[in-house]
Design a protein around this motif. Structure first.
Motif, PDB file in Angstrom:
ATOM      1  N   LYS B 148      27.054 -17.695  34.206  1.00 12.09           N
ATOM      2  CA  LYS B 148      26.209 -16.516  33.986  1.00 12.09           C
ATOM      3  C   LYS B 148      24.929 -16.661  34.802  1.00 12.09           C
ATOM      4  O   LYS B 148      24.463 -17.770  35.065  1.00 12.09           O
ATOM      5  CB  LYS B 148      25.841 -16.384  32.498  1.00 12.09           C
ATOM      6  CG  LYS B 148      27.033 -16.274  31.582  1.00 12.09           C
ATOM      7  CD  LYS B 148      27.649 -14.901  31.645  1.00 12.09           C
ATOM      8  CE  LYS B 148      28.784 -14.789  30.600  1.00 12.09           C
ATOM      9  NZ  LYS B 148      29.449 -13.498  30.681  1.00 12.09           N
ATOM     10  N   SER B 149      24.379 -15.512  35.140  1.00 10.18           N
ATOM     11  CA  SER B 149      23.238 -15.517  36.034  1.00 10.18           C
ATOM     12  C   SER B 149      22.126 -14.633  35.471  1.00 10.18           C
ATOM     13  O   SER B 149      22.387 -13.521  35.015  1.00 10.18           O
ATOM     14  CB  SER B 149      23.731 -14.985  37.385  1.00 10.18           C
ATOM     15  OG  SER B 149      22.754 -15.123  38.326  1.00 10.18           O
ATOM     16  N   VAL B 150      20.898 -15.144  35.504  1.00 13.86           N
ATOM     17  CA  VAL B 150      19.774 -14.402  34.932  1.00 13.86           C
ATOM     18  C   VAL B 150      18.664 -14.267  35.968  1.00 13.86           C
ATOM     19  O   VAL B 150      18.337 -15.233  36.665  1.00 13.86           O
ATOM     20  CB  VAL B 150      19.213 -15.113  33.671  1.00 13.86           C
ATOM     21  CG1 VAL B 150      18.068 -14.309  33.056  1.00 13.86           C
ATOM     22  CG2 VAL B 150      20.311 -15.352  32.639  1.00 13.86           C
ATOM     23  N   LEU B 169      20.337 -24.663  29.702  1.00 19.91           N
ATOM     24  CA  LEU B 169      21.535 -24.218  28.983  1.00 19.91           C
ATOM     25  C   LEU B 169      22.715 -23.983  29.919  1.00 19.91           C
ATOM     26  O   LEU B 169      23.803 -23.623  29.479  1.00 19.91           O
ATOM     27  CB  LEU B 169      21.229 -22.933  28.197  1.00 19.91           C
ATOM     28  CG  LEU B 169      20.294 -23.127  26.995  1.00 19.91           C
ATOM     29  CD1 LEU B 169      19.742 -21.794  26.517  1.00 19.91           C
ATOM     30  CD2 LEU B 169      21.014 -23.852  25.861  1.00 19.91           C
ATOM     31  N   GLY B 170      22.492 -24.161  31.212  1.00 20.78           N
ATOM     32  CA  GLY B 170      23.594 -24.064  32.164  1.00 20.78           C
ATOM     33  C   GLY B 170      23.708 -22.733  32.884  1.00 20.78           C
ATOM     34  O   GLY B 170      24.638 -22.516  33.654  1.00 20.78           O
ATOM     35  N   HIS B 171      22.761 -21.831  32.645  1.00 19.50           N
ATOM     36  CA  HIS B 171      22.808 -20.539  33.340  1.00 19.50           C
ATOM     37  C   HIS B 171      22.152 -20.673  34.712  1.00 19.50           C
ATOM     38  O   HIS B 171      21.248 -21.471  34.906  1.00 19.50           O
ATOM     39  CB  HIS B 171      22.098 -19.465  32.520  1.00 19.50           C
ATOM     40  CG  HIS B 171      22.646 -19.324  31.134  1.00 19.50           C
ATOM     41  ND1 HIS B 171      23.959 -18.971  30.901  1.00 19.50           N
ATOM     42  CD2 HIS B 171      22.083 -19.524  29.918  1.00 19.50           C
ATOM     43  CE1 HIS B 171      24.167 -18.940  29.584  1.00 19.50           C
ATOM     44  NE2 HIS B 171      23.047 -19.280  28.970  1.00 19.50           N
ATOM     45  N   GLU B 172      22.622 -19.844  35.629  1.00 19.33           N
ATOM     46  CA  GLU B 172      22.008 -19.831  36.948  1.00 19.33           C
ATOM     47  C   GLU B 172      20.799 -18.892  36.873  1.00 19.33           C
ATOM     48  O   GLU B 172      20.927 -17.748  36.439  1.00 19.33           O
ATOM     49  CB  GLU B 172      23.010 -19.333  37.981  1.00 19.33           C
ATOM     50  CG  GLU B 172      22.503 -19.528  39.397  1.00 19.33           C
ATOM     51  CD  GLU B 172      23.486 -19.029  40.435  1.00 19.33           C
ATOM     52  OE1 GLU B 172      24.711 -19.113  40.186  1.00 19.33           O
ATOM     53  OE2 GLU B 172      23.015 -18.548  41.473  1.00 19.33           O
ATOM     54  N   VAL B 173      19.647 -19.391  37.280  1.00 17.38           N
ATOM     55  CA  VAL B 173      18.428 -18.611  37.115  1.00 17.38           C
ATOM     56  C   VAL B 173      17.724 -18.422  38.457  1.00 17.38           C
ATOM     57  O   VAL B 173      17.536 -19.372  39.211  1.00 17.38           O
ATOM     58  CB  VAL B 173      17.447 -19.314  36.138  1.00 17.38           C
ATOM     59  CG1 VAL B 173      16.201 -18.450  35.918  1.00 17.38           C
ATOM     60  CG2 VAL B 173      18.115 -19.616  34.806  1.00 17.38           C
ATOM     61  N   THR B 174      17.351 -17.168  38.742  1.00 13.98           N
ATOM     62  CA  THR B 174      16.525 -16.881  39.914  1.00 13.98           C
ATOM     63  C   THR B 174      15.237 -16.223  39.440  1.00 13.98           C
ATOM     64  O   THR B 174      15.269 -15.242  38.690  1.00 13.98           O
ATOM     65  CB  THR B 174      17.248 -15.934  40.891  1.00 13.98           C
ATOM     66  OG1 THR B 174      18.452 -16.572  41.310  1.00 13.98           O
ATOM     67  CG2 THR B 174      16.382 -15.645  42.112  1.00 13.98           C
ATOM     68  N   VAL B 175      14.123 -16.809  39.857  1.00  9.70           N
ATOM     69  CA  VAL B 175      12.819 -16.263  39.493  1.00  9.70           C
ATOM     70  C   VAL B 175      12.273 -15.496  40.692  1.00  9.70           C
ATOM     71  O   VAL B 175      12.244 -16.024  41.804  1.00  9.70           O
ATOM     72  CB  VAL B 175      11.836 -17.398  39.119  1.00  9.70           C
ATOM     73  CG1 VAL B 175      10.476 -16.816  38.742  1.00  9.70           C
ATOM     74  CG2 VAL B 175      12.384 -18.246  37.985  1.00  9.70           C
ATOM     75  N   GLY B 233      23.457  -6.549  41.743  1.00 14.45           N
ATOM     76  CA  GLY B 233      22.594  -7.666  42.130  1.00 14.45           C
ATOM     77  C   GLY B 233      23.153  -9.003  41.677  1.00 14.45           C
ATOM     78  O   GLY B 233      22.647 -10.058  42.047  1.00 14.45           O
ATOM     79  N   GLY B 234      24.193  -8.944  40.846  1.00 17.68           N
ATOM     80  CA  GLY B 234      24.846 -10.180  40.438  1.00 17.68           C
ATOM     81  C   GLY B 234      24.225 -10.839  39.217  1.00 17.68           C
ATOM     82  O   GLY B 234      24.571 -11.962  38.873  1.00 17.68           O
ATOM     83  N   PHE B 235      23.290 -10.158  38.550  1.00 18.95           N
ATOM     84  CA  PHE B 235      22.667 -10.765  37.377  1.00 18.95           C
ATOM     85  C   PHE B 235      23.226 -10.162  36.085  1.00 18.95           C
ATOM     86  O   PHE B 235      23.462  -8.962  36.004  1.00 18.95           O
ATOM     87  CB  PHE B 235      21.146 -10.587  37.437  1.00 18.95           C
ATOM     88  CG  PHE B 235      20.523 -11.334  38.589  1.00 18.95           C
ATOM     89  CD1 PHE B 235      20.342 -12.708  38.519  1.00 18.95           C
ATOM     90  CD2 PHE B 235      20.160 -10.666  39.757  1.00 18.95           C
ATOM     91  CE1 PHE B 235      19.792 -13.411  39.590  1.00 18.95           C
ATOM     92  CE2 PHE B 235      19.609 -11.361  40.828  1.00 18.95           C
ATOM     93  CZ  PHE B 235      19.427 -12.732  40.748  1.00 18.95           C
ATOM     94  N   ASP B 236      23.396 -11.029  35.098  1.00 18.28           N
ATOM     95  CA  ASP B 236      23.955 -10.578  33.820  1.00 18.28           C
ATOM     96  C   ASP B 236      22.867 -10.169  32.840  1.00 18.28           C
ATOM     97  O   ASP B 236      23.138  -9.489  31.854  1.00 18.28           O
ATOM     98  CB  ASP B 236      24.798 -11.701  33.208  1.00 18.28           C
ATOM     99  CG  ASP B 236      25.920 -12.117  34.142  1.00 18.28           C
ATOM    100  OD1 ASP B 236      26.772 -11.257  34.432  1.00 18.28           O
ATOM    101  OD2 ASP B 236      25.926 -13.272  34.604  1.00 18.28           O
ATOM    102  N   GLY B 436      20.412  -5.815  27.941  1.00 20.60           N
ATOM    103  CA  GLY B 436      20.415  -6.848  28.966  1.00 20.60           C
ATOM    104  C   GLY B 436      19.052  -7.133  29.554  1.00 20.60           C
ATOM    105  O   GLY B 436      18.911  -8.020  30.388  1.00 20.60           O
ATOM    106  N   VAL B 437      18.055  -6.357  29.134  1.00 18.43           N
ATOM    107  CA  VAL B 437      16.705  -6.563  29.666  1.00 18.43           C
ATOM    108  C   VAL B 437      15.791  -7.053  28.546  1.00 18.43           C
ATOM    109  O   VAL B 437      15.691  -6.420  27.495  1.00 18.43           O
ATOM    110  CB  VAL B 437      16.137  -5.271  30.293  1.00 18.43           C
ATOM    111  CG1 VAL B 437      14.712  -5.499  30.791  1.00 18.43           C
ATOM    112  CG2 VAL B 437      17.038  -4.806  31.438  1.00 18.43           C
TER     113      VAL B 437
END
Lengths: 287, 472
Positions: B148-150, B169-175, B233-236, B436-437
């Protein structure tokens, strides 16, 4: 890092950079601007978008070397990188079919007025373009503007090309001739935009100007770019950069534009002392 | 003294003092004011902790740090263990140890504090965090990738905390950060002398080591809107932590004159852009001889102390209530006083007076007296008619607060905001009106503290994790 893919010297000290920034190019619209920073010690300077290539992922900016940062920028060449490049910032130009419009570009202002003229023409307007420069060698993008306008009129302050006169002289003629013009867009040095506005006010012709206030973040955070429009304080970065020119307090704009003049002079003197040769040799400028 | 035979150990009544730069010297430099404990001092301070079973201090911590546990480890000189314990709950301990208002949080509930000074929890935290930065960062456990991606919008305290928790927690995160460096208010707002920028960047590097991606020069609402991040955008999920970046002005005549700054501009030029190093750094700032800072919060104290360091001969806090009502931390007020900041209480400007070049030369002020308590519980300022007087100043810094930056709220369809422009979010989960937001920090609550924003980031991270697992 953002690569300079093309550099063109439009006139002495007048440069065009095409910069690789696909995420900015993807969304860029006429009237918006970017903020860039050359290196880790650099200041953030706003430049209005002169053109964009969505497919190629590039943004074109035109700037005159006046302060330390623009001189340092002018010393960069193709293949060099800018550390930071952010955008597209500000609100896009409001584009609709007004019928007949006049787009005025003075000096470096020809560059940012170009995409607006193009967008207005694409929206179905009859676009009369008026461009001017102090002298022939400082005039650029004549053909490009001609292609974006239904008709282009050109002048030079000193008469060294086409005719002698200010853009306001041509503007008055165009308004008198056309009668049915519903909007004027004017971009250029403050005194020019101010002169255009006092002229169009006589005719009751709505006029949009693009303000290049001093900015830091460009996202509404600092308030450095505040300007009084119709008696209200606006932030040029997020509420603009385009405003109704008849409502802009140009006197205040002019005062605020020179807040850091002593510091700018100091920085330029120091830069010239260290980089005496006005190089175009890609030495990287102020290291 | 605690006296008697009941306590097993003799407890020093006072905190071990924090060594700090001499006020006279530090008012002229940007080096950190508080120098940090020595190992001897930190062990002595950690030994003051009673290790209460019910740990009342923990209820004061918005990120739920196991305070007695980390202090116990510090007392045994197990600083690696102590920092590990801290980082289970706090992604930015070197920051919190410096800027948290511990006196109104953890230390407020310290059992020792009932009769004596509480344990200096923040100072011990800072020591442990600095110990780690000096001795090499210990790897943290990261769960296997969830797929999952946030997207996290804004890299201030809320965004960074949310990002760290989600990454663990193992999620892919982009800031996504609008400015050219991550850190938000920790970089542009809080001055170097309170929070060195290399400390902030070291903490952010720790986050990168957890696998967090950070994209600078990325203004969400401009290069992409929230809906695009979610669709295509690929974010969940998206977390919005864009803070309170919109400066408020007084709306008095003359406020656009040259020499009037918002605190945001004054501090951003100095902290983020390093204008104090001009012309070696390119960004200029102008500070006159006599600076008036309007407001009485921590930001106002930061601005007034910054003005002195930039060379102002006099730096004044102009505040419309009295000293008792100052919203700034007591410690900040004390530091400002020590450094020579002057205070004009019960005073507020009515207009700014400028010369023919549009530069500030003075403020016309009105004097106030204290009336009945207002909604905030503080006695409200009441203007005294006819009390106008002129205060000569050549720089004015407006530090009366900030609102939420409207860029993201304005460009996000279906995101409910209140009339002040703050995003409406469930404080227990950070959930907004848009699926989701999530949102947290100053953009939800209005301008508050670093640690409250961090608490909101943590709360949202838990809720986002549940959302991604389909639990809600």
């Amino acid at each position: 890092m953002y690569r300079i893919v093309r550099r063109e010297l439009l006139a002495p000290t007048l440069n065009l950079f095409e910069i690789e920034a696909p995420l900015v190019a993807r969304k860029a619209m006429a009237g918006q601007f970017v903020i860039l920073r050359i290196n880790g010690e650099g200041e953030r300077i706003p430049l209005t978008i002169a053109d964009f290539d969505r497919a190629g992922g590039t943004i074109t900016c035109v700037f005159q070397e006046v302060g330390k940062t623009t001189k340092e920028l002018g010393a960069l060449g193709e293949g060099d990188f800018l550390q930071d490049f952010v955008g597209p910032l500000g609100l896009p130009s409001h584009v609709e079919n007004y019928g007949s419009v006049i787009c005025v570009g003075g000096g470096v202002g020809v560059a940012p007025v170009f995409p607006i003229a193009r967008a207005l023409k694409e929206a179905g307007n009859e676009v009369v373009g008026i461009i001017g420069a102090r002298t022939k060698e400082l005039l650029f993008w004549e053909e490009k503007m001609r292609s974006a306008c239904s008709e282009l009129r050109v002048t030079t302050d000193d008469g060294s090309y086409v005719r002698k006169g200010f853009v306001t002289d041509l503007l008055r003629e165009a308004i008198e001739e056309k009668k049915n013009t519903s909007l004027c867009v004017a971009i250029g040095p403050l005194p020019m935009m101010r002169a255009v506005c006092s002229l169009t006010r006589e005719y009751g012709l709505k006029t949009i100007v693009s303000l290049n206030s001093i900015m830091v973040d460009g996202t509404g955070m600092c308030g450095c770019c505040r300007v009084t429009v119709g008696g209200e304080t606006k932030f040029a970065c997020v509420d603009g950069p385009e405003f109704d020119g008849h409502l802009v307090d140009f006197e205040e704009m002019a005062r605020r534009a020179v807040i850091y003049k002593p510091q700018e002079q100091l920085a330029v003197a120091r830069y010239v002392e260290n980089h005496g040769h006005n190089c175009s040799c890609s030495c990287g400028g102020g290291r | 003294m605690t006296g008697g035979s009941k306590p097993k150990k003799i407890i020093e009544p006072k905190k071990n003092p924090m060594p700090s730069q001499d006020p006279f010297l530090r008012a002229k430099n940007f080096n950190e004011v508080a120098l940090g404990y020595t190992e001897q001092a930190v062990v002595a301070e950690a030994n003051r902790c009673l290790q209460c079973k019910n740990a009342p201090c923990r209820q004061g911590c918005p990120v739920e740090v196991d305070i007695p546990a980390f202090i116990g480890l510090a007392a045994e000189r197990d600083f690696a263990g102590a920092i590990k314990k801290l980082k289970e709950k706090n992604a930015l301990p070197a920051v919190c140890g410096r800027v948290c208002p511990q006196e109104s949080q953890c230390e407020k509930y310290c059992t020792l504090g009932k009769k004596n000074e509480p344990v200096a929890i923040g100072r011990i935290e800072r020591y442990c965090a600095d110990w780690e930065l000096a001795n090499g960062v210990l790897p943290q456990q990261v769960n296997p990738p969830t797929g999952k991606s946030v997207a996290v919008v804004g890299s201030g305290p809320a965004g960074l905390t949310c990002a760290a928790d989600l990454a663990k927690l193992g999620h892919e995160v982009t800031v996504f950060e609008a400015l050219h460096v991550p850190g938000g208010v920790l970089m542009y707002g809080i001055p170097e002398f309170r929070l060195p920028k290399k400390v902030v960047q070291a903490e952010i590097n720790n986050l990168k080591n957890l696998g967090v991606n950070i994209e600078v020069n990325a203004v969400v609402g401009k290069f992409a809107v929230v809906d695009e991040l979610l669709n295509g955008g690929g974010f969940d999920a998206v977390f919005i932590g864009t803070g309170a970046g919109l400066p408020y002005f007084m709306n008095i005549p003359g406020e656009n004159a040259c020499g009037v700054y918002s605190a945001n501009e004054f501090l951003t030029r100095t902290n983020l852009m390093k204008a104090y190093r001009f012309p070696d750094a390119d960004t200029p700032i102008r500070v006159g001889d006599k600076v008036a800072v309007l407001g009485g919060g921590n930001v106002a104290m930061d601005a007034a102390r910054t003005a002195l360091r930039l060379g102002a001969k006099e730096s004044w806090i102009v505040y419309r209530r009295s000293k008792n009502e100052l919203p700034a931390r007591h410690e900040e007020v004390e530091h400002a006083e020590e450094e020579g900041v002057k205070f004009a209480f019960l005073t507020s400007p009515t207009r700014i007076i400028y010369n023919s070049d549009y530069w500030v030369i003075a403020m016309e002020c009105l004097q106030y007296k204290l009336g009945e308590p207002d909604a905030s519980g503080r006695r409200s300022p009441v203007p005294i008619p006819g009390s106008e007087f002129v205060m000569d100043v050549d720089t004015v810094v407006v530090a009366i607060g900030q609102g939420p930056n409207p860029l993201v709220p304005r460009t996000t369809k279906g995101l409910e905001c209140n009339k002040k422009g703050n995003i409406v979010a469930d404080l227990a989960t950070g959930a907004t009106s848009k699926p989701g937001v999530f949102a947290g920090g100053d953009v939800v609550t209005g301008a508050a503290t670093v640690i409250l924003a961090m608490g909101a980031g943590r709360t949202a991270a838990k809720a986002i994790h549940a959302y991604l697992n389909g639990d809600s």
